[in-house]
Design a protein around this motif. Structure first.
Motif, PDB file in Angstrom:
ATOM      1  N   LEU A  29       0.836  -1.198   0.000  1.00  0.00           N
ATOM      2  CA  LEU A  29       0.000   0.000   0.000  1.00  0.00           C
ATOM      3  C   LEU A  29       0.879   1.259   0.000  1.00  0.00           C
ATOM      4  CD1 LEU A  29      -2.905   1.314   0.473  1.00  0.00           C
ATOM      5  CD2 LEU A  29      -2.234   1.324   2.868  1.00  0.00           C
ATOM      6  N   LEU A  30       1.871   1.295   0.872  1.00  0.00           N
ATOM      7  CA  LEU A  30       2.767   2.452   0.962  1.00  0.00           C
ATOM      8  C   LEU A  30       3.601   2.617  -0.313  1.00  0.00           C
ATOM      9  CD1 LEU A  30       3.942   1.935   4.648  1.00  0.00           C
ATOM     10  CD2 LEU A  30       2.357   3.692   3.818  1.00  0.00           C
ATOM     11  N   GLU A  33       1.368   3.812  -3.379  1.00  0.00           N
ATOM     12  CA  GLU A  33       1.000   5.225  -3.281  1.00  0.00           C
ATOM     13  C   GLU A  33       2.223   6.145  -3.372  1.00  0.00           C
ATOM     14  OE1 GLU A  33      -1.833   6.320  -0.344  1.00  0.00           O
ATOM     15  OE2 GLU A  33      -3.101   4.572  -0.735  1.00  0.00           O
ATOM     16  N   LYS A  73       2.249  11.409   6.406  1.00  0.00           N
ATOM     17  CA  LYS A  73       1.359  10.612   5.548  1.00  0.00           C
ATOM     18  C   LYS A  73       1.568   9.122   5.792  1.00  0.00           C
ATOM     19  CE  LYS A  73       1.256  14.033   1.833  1.00  0.00           C
ATOM     20  NZ  LYS A  73       1.739  14.344   0.496  1.00  0.00           N
ATOM     21  N   ASN A  76       0.120   8.176   9.231  1.00  0.00           N
ATOM     22  CA  ASN A  76      -1.349   8.162   9.168  1.00  0.00           C
ATOM     23  C   ASN A  76      -1.868   6.956   8.403  1.00  0.00           C
ATOM     24  OD1 ASN A  76      -1.700  10.490  10.683  1.00  0.00           O
ATOM     25  ND2 ASN A  76      -1.616  11.819   8.892  1.00  0.00           N
ATOM     26  N   LYS A  77      -1.206   6.616   7.312  1.00  0.00           N
ATOM     27  CA  LYS A  77      -1.622   5.456   6.517  1.00  0.00           C
ATOM     28  C   LYS A  77      -1.461   4.165   7.325  1.00  0.00           C
ATOM     29  CE  LYS A  77      -2.616   6.136   2.721  1.00  0.00           C
ATOM     30  NZ  LYS A  77      -3.903   6.384   2.043  1.00  0.00           N
ATOM     31  N   ASP A  80      -4.282   4.007   9.821  1.00  0.00           N
ATOM     32  CA  ASP A  80      -5.564   3.701   9.170  1.00  0.00           C
ATOM     33  C   ASP A  80      -5.689   2.239   8.742  1.00  0.00           C
ATOM     34  OD1 ASP A  80      -6.274   6.353   9.460  1.00  0.00           O
ATOM     35  OD2 ASP A  80      -5.875   6.879   7.356  1.00  0.00           O
ATOM     36  N   TRP A  81      -4.599   1.638   8.306  1.00  0.00           N
ATOM     37  CA  TRP A  81      -4.657   0.309   7.697  1.00  0.00           C
ATOM     38  C   TRP A  81      -4.121  -0.820   8.568  1.00  0.00           C
ATOM     39  CZ3 TRP A  81      -7.152  -0.860   3.268  1.00  0.00           C
ATOM     40  CH2 TRP A  81      -7.584   0.219   2.496  1.00  0.00           C
TER      41      TRP A  81
END
Length: 107
Positions: A29-30, A33, A73, A76-77, A80-81
């Protein structure tokens, strides 16, 4: 290389996940993005207090490298995940050599 060659600032974010599947999901995911250029996954064993008891668990540690502009960021990601109720999210500034710094900041 001299110590003075390692004065370029990057950030290292550390978290753990319950297993390789969750760690890989978070890492991908990281990466997708483009928040990070690189993450290292390593199997570890953790000992910790949780809900009044000392626990022991096998986990996967993620060592995430990123540029300063993306630290918030990335954190935070992760928050969230993450699969944990209370994820470990630790970050600190580290020094890198000039070429590695350039590569980290090129992503």
């Amino acid at each position: 290389m001299a110590l003075s060659d390692f004065n370029q600032e990057i950030y290292l974010v550390i978290t753990t996940e319950s297993d390789k599947k969750n760690a890989s999901k978070l890492a991908n995911l990281l990466l997708k993005e483009k928040l990070i250029p690189c993450v290292t996954l390593q199997d570890i064993e953790s000992n910790f207090w949780w809900e009044g008891n000392i626990n022991q668990s096998k986990e996967v540690q993620l060592m995430i490298k990123c540029k300063k502009e993306n630290v918030n960021k990335v954190c935070n990601k992760i928050s969230d995940w993450h699969s944990y109720e209370v994820p470990e999210i630790i970050y600190f500034r580290v020094s890198a050599n000039k070429n590695y710094h350039h590569w980290v900041n090129s992503i």
